[in-house]
Write an enzyme that holds these catalytic residues in place. Structure first.
Site, PDB file in Angstrom:
ATOM      1  N   SER A 155       0.825  -1.202   0.000  1.00 56.56           N
ATOM      2  CA  SER A 155       0.000   0.000   0.000  1.00 56.56           C
ATOM      3  C   SER A 155       0.865   1.259   0.000  1.00 56.56           C
ATOM      4  CB  SER A 155      -0.957  -0.030   1.191  1.00 56.56           C
ATOM      5  OG  SER A 155      -1.925   0.983   1.083  1.00 56.56           O
ATOM      6  N   ASP A 300      -3.161   6.556  -3.410  1.00 50.59           N
ATOM      7  CA  ASP A 300      -1.931   6.013  -2.853  1.00 50.59           C
ATOM      8  C   ASP A 300      -1.383   4.979  -3.837  1.00 50.59           C
ATOM      9  OD1 ASP A 300      -3.852   4.041  -2.423  1.00 50.59           O
ATOM     10  OD2 ASP A 300      -3.017   3.436  -0.498  1.00 50.59           O
ATOM     11  N   ASP A 302      -1.228   1.772  -4.324  1.00 46.82           N
ATOM     12  CA  ASP A 302      -2.019   0.644  -4.850  1.00 46.82           C
ATOM     13  C   ASP A 302      -3.456   1.051  -5.142  1.00 46.82           C
ATOM     14  OD1 ASP A 302      -2.729   0.810  -2.117  1.00 46.82           O
ATOM     15  OD2 ASP A 302      -3.255  -1.315  -2.046  1.00 46.82           O
ATOM     16  N   ASP A 304      -6.046   2.061  -3.519  1.00 47.42           N
ATOM     17  CA  ASP A 304      -7.253   1.743  -2.751  1.00 47.42           C
ATOM     18  C   ASP A 304      -7.684   2.911  -1.869  1.00 47.42           C
ATOM     19  OD1 ASP A 304      -5.265   1.512  -0.820  1.00 47.42           O
ATOM     20  OD2 ASP A 304      -5.946  -0.430  -0.052  1.00 47.42           O
TER      21      ASP A 304
END
Length: 554
Positions: A155, A300, A302, A304
């Site tokens: 992440s 961000d 990734d 999500d």
């Protein structure tokens, strides 16, 4: 560390690990460390073997490197084998497991190892065709009818980290007791040489990606599309997906921060690849000023999470996660969305009031989308750390792409009326009071000080904070009919204020989440919400100061 302090068994354990490691780079790294330790040089060998990366509800996450306390191919292979054993033991033998990966160092390698272990254990491994957002993996689990999904991502962690996130067949992240049951099977995995490995699985077809893009784009209804947007994926994997979704929904292409446009695992332009961190959005805001943009949006790495910045009298202002959550809830309620509106306990209490005013149920959960995604009849869910679930029917996790689209849609509607997102926040404040939130985060060098701090607050809770009486103290570790037990304390203060104190799940910190509620007086000059914000800022500062003294000795 000197040679006199390196236990022989540690050196032997490290050599045995290196002998089993299939990765030339980490094997050589470990052999170099062993040789250095034998020469009496200082190394971090003991830390690398001070335990194993703990598999929990967030899966695995840690620094890349050799040894059981790092992220590497040995640790990932064992995790995959433990997950396969769990799936087999829970009635999913022979099922499908879909595997996604981001653009971090070794993500593609870890995804391939996982696929080979799954096929070796008799499962069908379906591998995403390239680096793609985490919510697309969550979508694919349900769309493909899989028994589980794995996303290789850390992440918004620093560039030296990677991670391993596990979902079950409902498309939600794992929760207890599945985490401990998987961890037990990981611990029981024998020598890697005896682990059967199959082929690299089947690559997922582009039609699944197209279906996700169309599904997200379909969330936007007909309406105004005149909006100048600046966007940054922060060197992550969201760029192409966001561009396609905005185009399909009828928006002009956003101005993208060129230096951050393409995936780069080293995140060269930011000290920390998290849009909440100071400085991370500077390039985007500079580009927005240059193009006189209406809105700045970011994901961000990734994709999500979604961050939003808006113009105000002092330049550009980042909206807090609670503010974006309120805007999205307002937008969905206005469109007739029905069902349960949910947020984590550390998020604002405003969502509950908005849901009640709309005649809809509301639920609080523990922190993390592993809990929010499991709420029965979920209509919308969010947590203050920039995570929003706007389409739980298809993605039962936070999705920074769908949230970004709906924020753009709402901003375009407001612009067509000669207004902005801050005007909508003012409307909400007039109706429900101004709900202002803030955080106090204290880092500890000695981890033992964290439980000692929590014990002190349990045994001697403050009686007032910021001049407001503490009316109720709840020990969240005792659990309740509404919430499972978790290490934390909730203080209910006078006049609707609230403080929650809890240890961080990922860092050596204690985090305090503050909220105050200020009634908004409608003034002839329209200054009501602004005056309330000034009052709220002072009250939050006062609570923060008292909390520092009570909890952390100043």
């Amino acid at each position: 560390m000197t040679d006199r302090t390196v236990p022989t068994d540690l050196l032997e354990t490290a050599r045995a690990w290196a002998a089993e490691d299939p990765d030339e780079q980490t094997r050589a790294e470990l052999e170099t460390l062993v040789a250095a330790a034998e020469r009496g040089e200082e190394t971090d060998l003991a830390d690398r073997f001070a335990g194993t990366l703990e598999f929990g509800t967030a899966g695995l996450r840690g620094a890349l490197g050799a040894g059981p306390n790092r992220m590497n191919r040995v640790v990932v292979t064992r995790a995959a084998a433990g997950l396969a054993a769990y799936l087999r033991d829970t009635g999913h033998a022979g099922g499908s497991v879909v595997i996604g990966f981001d653009a971090r160092h070794n993500s593609d390698v870890f995804a391939r190892d996982t696929a080979e272990v799954m096929t070796g254990a008799g499962f069908k491994a379906l591998v995403m065709p390239r680096t793609l957002p985490t919510p697309l993996l969550a979508f694919a689990i349900r769309e493909l009818g899989c028994a589980a999904g794995v996303m290789v991502t850390a992440s918004h962690n620093p560039p030296q980290d990677n991670g391993y996130k596990v979902y079950l067949g409902d498309g939600s992240q794992i929760v207890p007791p599945a985490d401990s049951e998987i961890a037990a099977r990981i611990a029981a995995v024998g020598p890697l040489a005896e682990l059967p490995r199959g082929d690299a699985g089947r690559v997922v077809g582009e039609e699944i990606i197209d279906r996700y893009l169309d599904t997200v784009a379909g969330l936007a209804e007909d309406g105004p599309r005149d909006l100048r947007v600046v966007y940054t994926p922060l060197h992550g994997v969201g760029g192409t997906t966001v561009a396609q979704v905005l185009e399909t929904a009828g928006f002009d292409a956003p101005h993208v921060v060129e230096q951050q446009e393409h995936p780069d695992p080293d995140f060269p332009t930011v000290s920390f690849p998290n849009p909440e961190e100071p400085g991370a959005m500077d390039l985007a805001m500079a580009l927005a000023a240059e193009h006189r943009a209406d809105l700045v949006v970011a994901n961000d790495p990734d994709a999500d999470r979604c961050a939003v910045a808006v113009p105000d009298v002092h330049g550009w202002r980042m909206l807090r996660g609670d503010e974006v959550g309120a805007l999205l809830a307002h937008h969905l309620i206005a469109r007739g969305r029905t069902g349960t509106f949910a947020n984590s306990i550390v998020s604002s209490s405003l969502l509950g009031k908005m849901a009640a005013a709309a005649g809809q149920p509301h639920e609080e959960t523990l922190t993390g989308f592993k809990w929010i995604g499991r709420v029965e009849g979920l209509a919308f869910g969010y947590e203050e750390a920039l995570g929003y679930c706007c389409d739980p029917e298809h993605v039962r996790d936070k999705d920074g792409v769908s949230a970004l689209l709906l924020v753009c849609e709402l901003a375009a509607q407001a612009k067509a009326e000669g207004r902005g997102l801050t005007d909508i926040l003012d409307d909400i404040a007039h109706q429900h009071g101004l709900h202002a939130t803030d955080q106090l985060s204290v880092r500890f060098e000695d981890l033992a000080d964290i439980p000692a701090t929590m014990d002190r607050l349990r045994s001697a809770p403050p009686t007032s904070l910021g001049g407001l009486a503490v009316e109720q103290v709840e020990d969240l570790s005792e659990g309740s009919a509404a919430l499972p037990p978790t290490d934390g304390l909730r203080y209910t203060l006078a006049e609707g204020a609230r403080v929650i104190v809890r240890p961080s799940g990922t860092e050596p910190k204690v985090k305090c989440y503050l909220e105050v509620v200020i009634p908004v007086e409608a003034g002839p000059d329209g200054s009501g919400p602004d005056a309330a914000r000034i009052s709220a800022a002072g009250r939050l500062d006062a609570i923060k100061a008292d909390l520092r003294g009570a909890a952390f000795g100043g």
